[in-house]
Design a protein around this motif. Sequence first.
Motif, PDB file in Angstrom:
ATOM      1  N   ILE A  23     -12.265   4.880  -5.864  1.00  0.00           N
ATOM      2  CA  ILE A  23     -12.719   5.569  -4.653  1.00  0.00           C
ATOM      3  C   ILE A  23     -13.048   4.550  -3.563  1.00  0.00           C
ATOM      4  N   GLY A  24     -13.730   3.474  -3.944  1.00  0.00           N
ATOM      5  CA  GLY A  24     -14.071   2.441  -2.977  1.00  0.00           C
ATOM      6  C   GLY A  24     -12.848   1.768  -2.386  1.00  0.00           C
ATOM      7  N   VAL A  25     -11.894   1.417  -3.239  1.00  0.00           N
ATOM      8  CA  VAL A  25     -10.662   0.777  -2.767  1.00  0.00           C
ATOM      9  C   VAL A  25      -9.928   1.697  -1.786  1.00  0.00           C
ATOM     10  N   ALA A  26      -9.831   2.981  -2.143  1.00  0.00           N
ATOM     11  CA  ALA A  26      -9.135   3.940  -1.280  1.00  0.00           C
ATOM     12  C   ALA A  26      -9.861   4.121   0.051  1.00  0.00           C
ATOM     13  N   ALA A  27     -11.192   4.207   0.004  1.00  0.00           N
ATOM     14  CA  ALA A  27     -11.964   4.408   1.228  1.00  0.00           C
ATOM     15  C   ALA A  27     -11.797   3.220   2.179  1.00  0.00           C
ATOM     16  N   TYR A  28     -11.889   2.020   1.630  1.00  0.00           N
ATOM     17  CA  TYR A  28     -11.709   0.839   2.474  1.00  0.00           C
ATOM     18  C   TYR A  28     -10.281   0.738   3.002  1.00  0.00           C
ATOM     19  N   GLY A  29      -9.314   1.124   2.177  1.00  0.00           N
ATOM     20  CA  GLY A  29      -7.930   1.086   2.626  1.00  0.00           C
ATOM     21  C   GLY A  29      -7.667   2.013   3.791  1.00  0.00           C
ATOM     22  N   VAL A  30      -8.143   3.241   3.684  1.00  0.00           N
ATOM     23  CA  VAL A  30      -7.928   4.221   4.750  1.00  0.00           C
ATOM     24  C   VAL A  30      -8.616   3.775   6.037  1.00  0.00           C
ATOM     25  N   PHE A  31      -9.874   3.369   5.916  1.00  0.00           N
ATOM     26  CA  PHE A  31     -10.629   3.003   7.118  1.00  0.00           C
ATOM     27  C   PHE A  31     -10.071   1.742   7.774  1.00  0.00           C
ATOM     28  N   ALA A  32      -9.864   0.701   6.973  1.00  0.00           N
ATOM     29  CA  ALA A  32      -9.432  -0.580   7.542  1.00  0.00           C
ATOM     30  C   ALA A  32      -8.005  -0.508   8.074  1.00  0.00           C
ATOM     31  N   PHE A  33      -7.110   0.155   7.333  1.00  0.00           N
ATOM     32  CA  PHE A  33      -5.714   0.204   7.774  1.00  0.00           C
ATOM     33  C   PHE A  33      -5.551   1.073   9.012  1.00  0.00           C
ATOM     34  N   PHE A  34      -6.047   2.297   8.960  1.00  0.00           N
ATOM     35  CA  PHE A  34      -5.823   3.204  10.089  1.00  0.00           C
ATOM     36  C   PHE A  34      -6.701   2.832  11.289  1.00  0.00           C
TER      37      PHE A  34
END
Length: 451
Positions: free
Chosen positions: A396-407
């Motif tokens: 969940i943490g990896v996905a949350a950081y990925g979505v926020f940082a990438f987009f």
Amino acid sequence: MTIRKTLTLAGVFVGLAATAAFAQDVAPDAAAAAAEAAAPAPAVQPEVAYIFNTLLFLIGGFLVMWMAAGFAMLEAGLVRSKNVSMQCLKNVALYSIAGLMYWIVGYNLMYTGVDGGYIGSFGTYSFDPVGGDNLATGYSTASDWFFQMVFVATAASIVSGTLAERIRLWPFLLFTVVLTGFIYPIAGSWQWGAGWLSEMGFSDFAGSTLVHSVGGWAALAGALLLGARKGRFAADGHGIAMPGSSIPLATLGTFILWLGWFGFNGASQLAMGTITDVTDVSRIFANTNLAAAGGVVTAMILLQIIYKRVDVTMVLNGALAGLVSITAEPLQPSPLAAILIGSVGGVIVVLTVPLLNRLKIDDVVGAIPVHLFAGIWGTLAVPLTNAETSFVTQLIGVAAYGVFAFFGSLFVWAIIKAVIGIRVSDEEEALGLDRSEVGVEAYPEFAVGRS
């Protein structure tokens, strides 16, 4: 009884008496020693803990600051001669911007008033007054700010290497302002600022995701909008190598980064005021070194098996991938586990660099495989050695950081591209950014007009 016998007998009695007296003197001392050994160890004085904790932050901070030099040398060695000055300029500029932005707004966004939420507060950060002696925090507030600030610059350095040789200076620095002042601090608040991911139980000891993956996602977003260097990919899609200017410089940069990582991971223990803390810091140092070594050796073996030769640039990135991989949990693993975690990082580099080529994503220094992919692996591997964490929470943490940082980064890059543009012209790229953007060539005897 003769006088001689009398004296002898008296001597014996005197000796026995002295022995008994000595035994009486020693017995209390021995008893006291035994009692002292059985007593609990005295508590560490707050002043002593404050001093050593502050010292840890300061030593760790200047080691991580030295990583800025490592990134500069690594990038200077892996870009072509005509772009070396540009990379040096970007690295000294981004470090300075990170320091200013983290004081102006970043630290408070990351640490002040998060309280289980998604963002801290706005405003500049205040240090202890001159001669401050408030022991409540357990360390100097300025030392903590300094240690956290140098992490921000690391995230920005990741972006610099990926986008090298074709991005304009000022658009890159404008993005750095947003990354270091807002994107990174807000993302960091979720975990290190006691935000919602921390409440959930997510774990990232020193920043495999918070620092390295955030920088990797920002770099990937920029690379997609910026496009590849001219001539990097042939018409049929296969990649064309563009060798860097100096393998010795790249190697020096890698060793500097390796050294700085001991501060990066070791000082993330955040305390050195007790024997337990010092022991743990030492263990972190050892595991960090073992992981890097595992990444190097594994990358070498795999390269020999697949390509029948050992690419030194891949091996250098194998070391860095091993370091990134262990950063999420450098304390709990056994020595063998640390080696294996770092070794997987080496495998990731060897296998994902060709993947980026097939996708026509131009990453000049290999930062995306090293910092993004290995950062994800290291974060997901935490439950393998830390029973207090779970794979679901880590994912969940990896996905949350990925979505926020990438987009978030993609949005900022898109605005900058639409308003002022982000890429140099074809002519400027062919000439080299040292001449077109900086005006100072790193190697004036060799760089002019080279492709």
